[in-house]
Scaffold this motif. Structure first.
Motif, PDB file in Angstrom:
ATOM      1  N   MET A 272       0.840  -1.198   0.000  1.00  0.00           N
ATOM      2  CA  MET A 272       0.000   0.000   0.000  1.00  0.00           C
ATOM      3  C   MET A 272       0.874   1.246   0.000  1.00  0.00           C
ATOM      4  N   ILE A 273       0.482   2.233  -0.813  1.00  0.00           N
ATOM      5  CA  ILE A 273       1.202   3.508  -0.850  1.00  0.00           C
ATOM      6  C   ILE A 273       0.474   4.510   0.041  1.00  0.00           C
ATOM      7  N   THR A 274       1.228   5.128   0.935  1.00  0.00           N
ATOM      8  CA  THR A 274       0.683   6.171   1.795  1.00  0.00           C
ATOM      9  C   THR A 274       0.980   7.527   1.177  1.00  0.00           C
ATOM     10  N   ILE A 275      -0.077   8.278   0.921  1.00  0.00           N
ATOM     11  CA  ILE A 275       0.059   9.621   0.334  1.00  0.00           C
ATOM     12  C   ILE A 275      -0.060  10.651   1.446  1.00  0.00           C
ATOM     13  N   GLY A 276       0.846  11.605   1.456  1.00  0.00           N
ATOM     14  CA  GLY A 276       0.729  12.756   2.355  1.00  0.00           C
ATOM     15  C   GLY A 276       0.249  13.946   1.538  1.00  0.00           C
ATOM     16  N   LEU A 277      -0.899  14.498   1.896  1.00  0.00           N
ATOM     17  CA  LEU A 277      -1.442  15.659   1.184  1.00  0.00           C
ATOM     18  C   LEU A 277      -1.203  16.906   2.019  1.00  0.00           C
ATOM     19  N   THR A 278      -0.645  17.935   1.408  1.00  0.00           N
ATOM     20  CA  THR A 278      -0.382  19.161   2.164  1.00  0.00           C
ATOM     21  C   THR A 278      -0.523  20.376   1.258  1.00  0.00           C
ATOM     22  N   GLY A 279      -0.415  21.539   1.851  1.00  0.00           N
ATOM     23  CA  GLY A 279      -0.525  22.797   1.126  1.00  0.00           C
ATOM     24  C   GLY A 279      -0.735  23.905   2.131  1.00  0.00           C
ATOM     25  N   SER A 280      -0.294  25.084   1.798  1.00  0.00           N
ATOM     26  CA  SER A 280      -0.445  26.212   2.714  1.00  0.00           C
ATOM     27  C   SER A 280      -1.924  26.564   2.865  1.00  0.00           C
ATOM     28  N   ILE A 281      -2.226  27.373   3.861  1.00  0.00           N
ATOM     29  CA  ILE A 281      -3.607  27.765   4.139  1.00  0.00           C
ATOM     30  C   ILE A 281      -4.248  28.403   2.898  1.00  0.00           C
ATOM     31  N   GLY A 282      -5.503  28.010   2.628  1.00  0.00           N
ATOM     32  CA  GLY A 282      -6.254  28.617   1.536  1.00  0.00           C
ATOM     33  C   GLY A 282      -5.944  28.086   0.149  1.00  0.00           C
ATOM     34  N   MET A 283      -5.147  27.028   0.063  1.00  0.00           N
ATOM     35  CA  MET A 283      -4.759  26.506  -1.258  1.00  0.00           C
ATOM     36  C   MET A 283      -5.793  25.528  -1.831  1.00  0.00           C
ATOM     37  N   GLY A 284      -6.734  25.071  -1.010  1.00  0.00           N
ATOM     38  CA  GLY A 284      -7.759  24.136  -1.481  1.00  0.00           C
ATOM     39  C   GLY A 284      -7.504  22.695  -1.086  1.00  0.00           C
ATOM     40  N   LYS A 285      -6.756  22.515  -0.010  1.00  0.00           N
ATOM     41  CA  LYS A 285      -6.354  21.174   0.423  1.00  0.00           C
ATOM     42  C   LYS A 285      -7.538  20.312   0.857  1.00  0.00           C
TER      43      LYS A 285
ATOM     44  N   TYR B  95       5.587  19.382   5.921  1.00  0.00           N
ATOM     45  CA  TYR B  95       7.025  19.685   5.878  1.00  0.00           C
ATOM     46  C   TYR B  95       7.500  20.323   7.178  1.00  0.00           C
ATOM     47  N   GLU B  96       6.642  21.133   7.776  1.00  0.00           N
ATOM     48  CA  GLU B  96       7.021  21.833   9.011  1.00  0.00           C
ATOM     49  C   GLU B  96       7.278  20.864  10.167  1.00  0.00           C
ATOM     50  N   THR B  97       6.604  19.694  10.129  1.00  0.00           N
ATOM     51  CA  THR B  97       6.742  18.733  11.231  1.00  0.00           C
ATOM     52  C   THR B  97       7.584  17.508  10.843  1.00  0.00           C
ATOM     53  N   GLY B  98       8.168  17.523   9.632  1.00  0.00           N
ATOM     54  CA  GLY B  98       9.001  16.389   9.205  1.00  0.00           C
ATOM     55  C   GLY B  98       8.200  15.153   8.837  1.00  0.00           C
ATOM     56  N   ALA B  99       6.893  15.320   8.557  1.00  0.00           N
ATOM     57  CA  ALA B  99       6.029  14.165   8.299  1.00  0.00           C
ATOM     58  C   ALA B  99       6.261  13.517   6.943  1.00  0.00           C
ATOM     59  N   GLU B 100       7.055  14.166   6.058  1.00  0.00           N
ATOM     60  CA  GLU B 100       7.316  13.535   4.756  1.00  0.00           C
ATOM     61  C   GLU B 100       8.030  12.186   4.924  1.00  0.00           C
ATOM     62  N   ASP B 101       8.697  11.987   6.068  1.00  0.00           N
ATOM     63  CA  ASP B 101       9.378  10.715   6.334  1.00  0.00           C
ATOM     64  C   ASP B 101       8.391   9.591   6.641  1.00  0.00           C
ATOM     65  N   ARG B 102       7.123   9.950   6.934  1.00  0.00           N
ATOM     66  CA  ARG B 102       6.129   8.937   7.311  1.00  0.00           C
ATOM     67  C   ARG B 102       5.219   8.544   6.143  1.00  0.00           C
ATOM     68  N   VAL B 103       5.449   9.137   4.961  1.00  0.00           N
ATOM     69  CA  VAL B 103       4.600   8.824   3.807  1.00  0.00           C
ATOM     70  C   VAL B 103       5.470   8.408   2.617  1.00  0.00           C
ATOM     71  N   ASP B 104       4.827   7.765   1.620  1.00  0.00           N
ATOM     72  CA  ASP B 104       5.569   7.299   0.441  1.00  0.00           C
ATOM     73  C   ASP B 104       5.608   8.332  -0.670  1.00  0.00           C
ATOM     74  N   ALA B 105       4.581   9.174  -0.736  1.00  0.00           N
ATOM     75  CA  ALA B 105       4.503  10.199  -1.783  1.00  0.00           C
ATOM     76  C   ALA B 105       3.842  11.445  -1.202  1.00  0.00           C
ATOM     77  N   VAL B 106       4.351  12.611  -1.591  1.00  0.00           N
ATOM     78  CA  VAL B 106       3.786  13.878  -1.104  1.00  0.00           C
ATOM     79  C   VAL B 106       3.098  14.598  -2.263  1.00  0.00           C
ATOM     80  N   VAL B 107       1.832  14.972  -2.017  1.00  0.00           N
ATOM     81  CA  VAL B 107       1.062  15.764  -2.975  1.00  0.00           C
ATOM     82  C   VAL B 107       0.858  17.145  -2.360  1.00  0.00           C
ATOM     83  N   VAL B 108       1.294  18.181  -3.071  1.00  0.00           N
ATOM     84  CA  VAL B 108       1.139  19.556  -2.596  1.00  0.00           C
ATOM     85  C   VAL B 108       0.050  20.252  -3.411  1.00  0.00           C
TER      86      VAL B 108
END
Length: 197
Positions: A1-14, A114-127
């Motif tokens: 299973m691939i774990t996706i981390g979804l992120t984006g600054s405030i107001g970006m439509g996350k 990114y601010e909390t270093g959570a990219e290490d806990r996911v397989d792919a990051v979507v911004v």
């Protein structure tokens, strides 16, 4: 299973983008929703101890907590030390359930990835991203939002350009819902193909 981390600054439509992944059949959990639950339960006594007077009737008063943190930005570290381990426990349980159910993908919506270093806990990051003018307009339209609050939030976040540079995938939400949905479907298709390999 691939774990996706979804992120984006405030107001970006996350949040809207997370709903698109969910509608496409990807299990989704939101760190914000977990925090909301924690503020109405497990984290309340711990937060009251660290920030006296910010809770009532077993619930964290987000407005009072926000005011206290605006006056004392050093308090963010104390708050994160309380909340982040509890959030991670819930995320871990969610991923185990998704894996057991045989889902090829699962998504964690993490505002401060990114601010909390959570990219290490996911397989792919979507911004999720859009132009600064659109971002400002969206955020200032929110109830209770002020220029001061907006600037304080943005100051704590990794700049959008840096997030985009570090991302595996970027979704541009500035052109509306349908183009964003097409981008989501494309990412899901590409990641599912990776799982099949």
């Amino acid at each position: 299973m691939i774990t996706i981390g979804l992120t984006g600054s405030i107001g970006m439509g996350k949040s809207t983008t997370a709903e698109m992944f969910k509608a496409a059949g990807v299990p989704v959990i939101s760190a914000d929703e977990i925090v909301h639950e924690l503020y109405n339960g497990a984290a309340t006594p711990l937060i009251e101890d660290a920030f006296p007077g910010t809770t009532s009737n077993g619930v964290v008063d987000r407005g009072l907590l926000s005011e206290m943190l605006l006056r004392d930005p050093g308090g963010f570290k104390r708050l994160e030390a309380i909340v982040h381990p509890l959030v991670r426990e819930r995320e871990h349980a969610f991923l185990e359930d998704a894996r057991s159910a045989g889902h090829p993908l699962a998504l964690i919506d993490i505002p401060l990835l990114y601010e909390t270093g959570a990219e290490d806990r996911v397989d792919a990051v979507v911004v999720v991203s859009c132009g600064p003018e659109i971002q400002r307009k969206r955020v200032l339209a929110r109830p209770g939002m002020t220029e001061q609050k907006f600037e304080a939030i943005v100051a704590r976040q990794v700049p959008d350009a840096e997030k985009r540079r570090r991302a595996d995938y970027v979704i541009d939400t500035s052109k509306g819902i349908e183009p964003a949905k097409e981008q989501v479907e494309d990412i899901i298709r590409r990641l599912r193909e990776t799982v099949r390999k």
